[in-house]
Design a protein around this motif. Structure first.
Motif, PDB file in Angstrom:
ATOM      1  N   UNK A  52      -7.658  13.450  -5.830  1.00 39.27           N
ATOM      2  CA  UNK A  52      -8.902  12.719  -6.025  1.00 39.27           C
ATOM      3  C   UNK A  52      -8.940  11.448  -5.208  1.00 39.27           C
ATOM      4  N   UNK A  53      -7.797  10.898  -4.879  1.00 37.43           N
ATOM      5  CA  UNK A  53      -7.731   9.715  -4.040  1.00 37.43           C
ATOM      6  C   UNK A  53      -7.704   8.404  -4.813  1.00 37.43           C
ATOM      7  N   UNK A  54      -8.180   8.399  -6.038  1.00 40.33           N
ATOM      8  CA  UNK A  54      -8.242   7.138  -6.792  1.00 40.33           C
ATOM      9  C   UNK A  54      -6.855   6.545  -7.007  1.00 40.33           C
ATOM     10  N   UNK A  55      -5.918   7.363  -7.409  1.00 43.37           N
ATOM     11  CA  UNK A  55      -4.557   6.857  -7.646  1.00 43.37           C
ATOM     12  C   UNK A  55      -3.956   6.314  -6.357  1.00 43.37           C
ATOM     13  N   UNK A  56      -4.247   6.961  -5.245  1.00 44.75           N
ATOM     14  CA  UNK A  56      -3.736   6.508  -3.951  1.00 44.75           C
ATOM     15  C   UNK A  56      -4.319   5.138  -3.599  1.00 44.75           C
ATOM     16  N   UNK A  57      -5.613   4.935  -3.853  1.00 45.07           N
ATOM     17  CA  UNK A  57      -6.248   3.646  -3.592  1.00 45.07           C
ATOM     18  C   UNK A  57      -5.649   2.548  -4.474  1.00 45.07           C
ATOM     19  N   UNK A  58      -5.462   2.853  -5.748  1.00 48.03           N
ATOM     20  CA  UNK A  58      -4.870   1.880  -6.672  1.00 48.03           C
ATOM     21  C   UNK A  58      -3.455   1.539  -6.243  1.00 48.03           C
ATOM     22  N   UNK A  59      -2.669   2.540  -5.863  1.00 49.47           N
ATOM     23  CA  UNK A  59      -1.295   2.294  -5.416  1.00 49.47           C
ATOM     24  C   UNK A  59      -1.252   1.412  -4.176  1.00 49.47           C
ATOM     25  N   UNK A  60      -2.159   1.649  -3.231  1.00 49.44           N
ATOM     26  CA  UNK A  60      -2.194   0.838  -2.009  1.00 49.44           C
ATOM     27  C   UNK A  60      -2.533  -0.611  -2.349  1.00 49.44           C
ATOM     28  N   UNK A  61      -3.500  -0.810  -3.231  1.00 48.96           N
ATOM     29  CA  UNK A  61      -3.867  -2.172  -3.635  1.00 48.96           C
ATOM     30  C   UNK A  61      -2.711  -2.833  -4.389  1.00 48.96           C
ATOM     31  N   UNK A  62      -2.071  -2.082  -5.270  1.00 50.23           N
ATOM     32  CA  UNK A  62      -0.949  -2.626  -6.050  1.00 50.23           C
ATOM     33  C   UNK A  62       0.204  -3.033  -5.137  1.00 50.23           C
ATOM     34  N   UNK A  63       0.518  -2.200  -4.144  1.00 47.87           N
ATOM     35  CA  UNK A  63       1.607  -2.541  -3.220  1.00 47.87           C
ATOM     36  C   UNK A  63       1.295  -3.833  -2.464  1.00 47.87           C
ATOM     37  N   UNK A  64       0.040  -3.995  -2.045  1.00 49.08           N
ATOM     38  CA  UNK A  64      -0.319  -5.224  -1.327  1.00 49.08           C
ATOM     39  C   UNK A  64      -0.221  -6.427  -2.268  1.00 49.08           C
ATOM     40  N   UNK A  65      -0.700  -6.274  -3.491  1.00 48.81           N
ATOM     41  CA  UNK A  65      -0.631  -7.368  -4.459  1.00 48.81           C
ATOM     42  C   UNK A  65       0.825  -7.767  -4.709  1.00 48.81           C
ATOM     43  N   UNK A  66       1.706  -6.786  -4.817  1.00 45.55           N
ATOM     44  CA  UNK A  66       3.124  -7.083  -5.033  1.00 45.55           C
ATOM     45  C   UNK A  66       3.714  -7.837  -3.850  1.00 45.55           C
ATOM     46  N   UNK A  67       3.297  -7.481  -2.636  1.00 46.93           N
ATOM     47  CA  UNK A  67       3.787  -8.203  -1.442  1.00 46.93           C
ATOM     48  C   UNK A  67       3.294  -9.639  -1.438  1.00 46.93           C
ATOM     49  N   UNK A  68       2.031  -9.840  -1.854  1.00 52.11           N
ATOM     50  CA  UNK A  68       1.479 -11.203  -1.910  1.00 52.11           C
ATOM     51  C   UNK A  68       2.229 -12.019  -2.958  1.00 52.11           C
ATOM     52  N   UNK A  69       2.440 -11.449  -4.148  1.00 54.40           N
ATOM     53  CA  UNK A  69       3.128 -12.172  -5.218  1.00 54.40           C
ATOM     54  C   UNK A  69       4.581 -12.488  -4.870  1.00 54.40           C
ATOM     55  N   UNK A  70       5.191 -11.639  -4.056  1.00 53.73           N
ATOM     56  CA  UNK A  70       6.570 -11.869  -3.632  1.00 53.73           C
ATOM     57  C   UNK A  70       6.658 -12.862  -2.474  1.00 53.73           C
ATOM     58  N   UNK A  71       5.509 -13.293  -1.961  1.00 50.27           N
ATOM     59  CA  UNK A  71       5.491 -14.250  -0.859  1.00 50.27           C
ATOM     60  C   UNK A  71       5.746 -13.628   0.494  1.00 50.27           C
ATOM     61  N   UNK A  72       5.679 -12.308   0.586  1.00 52.11           N
ATOM     62  CA  UNK A  72       5.939 -11.623   1.855  1.00 52.11           C
ATOM     63  C   UNK A  72       4.750 -11.698   2.802  1.00 52.11           C
ATOM     64  N   UNK A  73       3.549 -11.891   2.261  1.00 55.06           N
ATOM     65  CA  UNK A  73       2.354 -11.952   3.097  1.00 55.06           C
ATOM     66  C   UNK A  73       1.301 -12.808   2.411  1.00 55.06           C
ATOM     67  N   UNK A  74       0.421 -13.373   3.226  1.00 54.04           N
ATOM     68  CA  UNK A  74      -0.740 -14.093   2.688  1.00 54.04           C
ATOM     69  C   UNK A  74      -2.020 -13.478   3.251  1.00 54.04           C
ATOM     70  N   UNK A  75      -1.846 -12.355   3.936  1.00 54.47           N
ATOM     71  CA  UNK A  75      -2.984 -11.684   4.561  1.00 54.47           C
ATOM     72  C   UNK A  75      -3.949 -11.166   3.500  1.00 54.47           C
ATOM     73  N   UNK A  76      -5.255 -11.420   3.674  1.00 55.65           N
ATOM     74  CA  UNK A  76      -6.221 -10.921   2.693  1.00 55.65           C
ATOM     75  C   UNK A  76      -6.311  -9.393   2.743  1.00 55.65           C
ATOM     76  N   UNK A  77      -6.652  -8.835   1.618  1.00 53.99           N
ATOM     77  CA  UNK A  77      -6.786  -7.374   1.507  1.00 53.99           C
ATOM     78  C   UNK A  77      -7.990  -6.930   2.328  1.00 53.99           C
ATOM     79  N   UNK A  78      -7.775  -5.972   3.220  1.00 56.34           N
ATOM     80  CA  UNK A  78      -8.866  -5.474   4.058  1.00 56.34           C
ATOM     81  C   UNK A  78      -8.658  -3.977   4.317  1.00 56.34           C
ATOM     82  N   UNK A  79      -9.540  -3.385   5.101  1.00 51.82           N
ATOM     83  CA  UNK A  79      -9.477  -1.946   5.342  1.00 51.82           C
ATOM     84  C   UNK A  79      -8.178  -1.521   6.022  1.00 51.82           C
TER      85      UNK A  79
END
Length: 76
Positions: free
Chosen positions: A8-35
């Motif tokens: 369905x793709x929804x879980x894949x989208x959520x996982x991608x967003x979650x991985x980026x959020x985890x990188x931001x919280x860990x201080x690995x990136x400050x890049x805004x979420x984009x396509x």
């Protein structure tokens, strides 16, 4: 060739967003979420763009759930 069963793709989208959020919280990136970040986080990352999508349908669009009664069915 890629084949996706029950994708369905929804879980894949959520996982991608979650991985980026985890990188931001860990201080690995400050890049805004984009396509580009979303695309890189999907299960299909690194795959070429799709040429053709074939979507088959089943008689029951509700998955494994029982189908609601058809009002046109006069067998009841």
């Amino acid at each position: 060739m890629q084949v996706a069963f029950n994708y369905g793709g929804r879980a894949d989208l959520v996982d991608a967003a979650r991985r980026h959020m985890e990188r931001v919280l860990a201080g690995e990136t400050v890049e805004p979420f984009n396509e580009a970040i979303l695309t890189a986080g999907l299960a299909t990352a690194g795959s070429p763009p799709l040429d053709l999508i074939v979507r088959t349908s089943t008689p029951a669009p509700y998955g494994d759930a029982p189908r609601p009664p058809d009002p046109r069915d006069r067998r009841s």
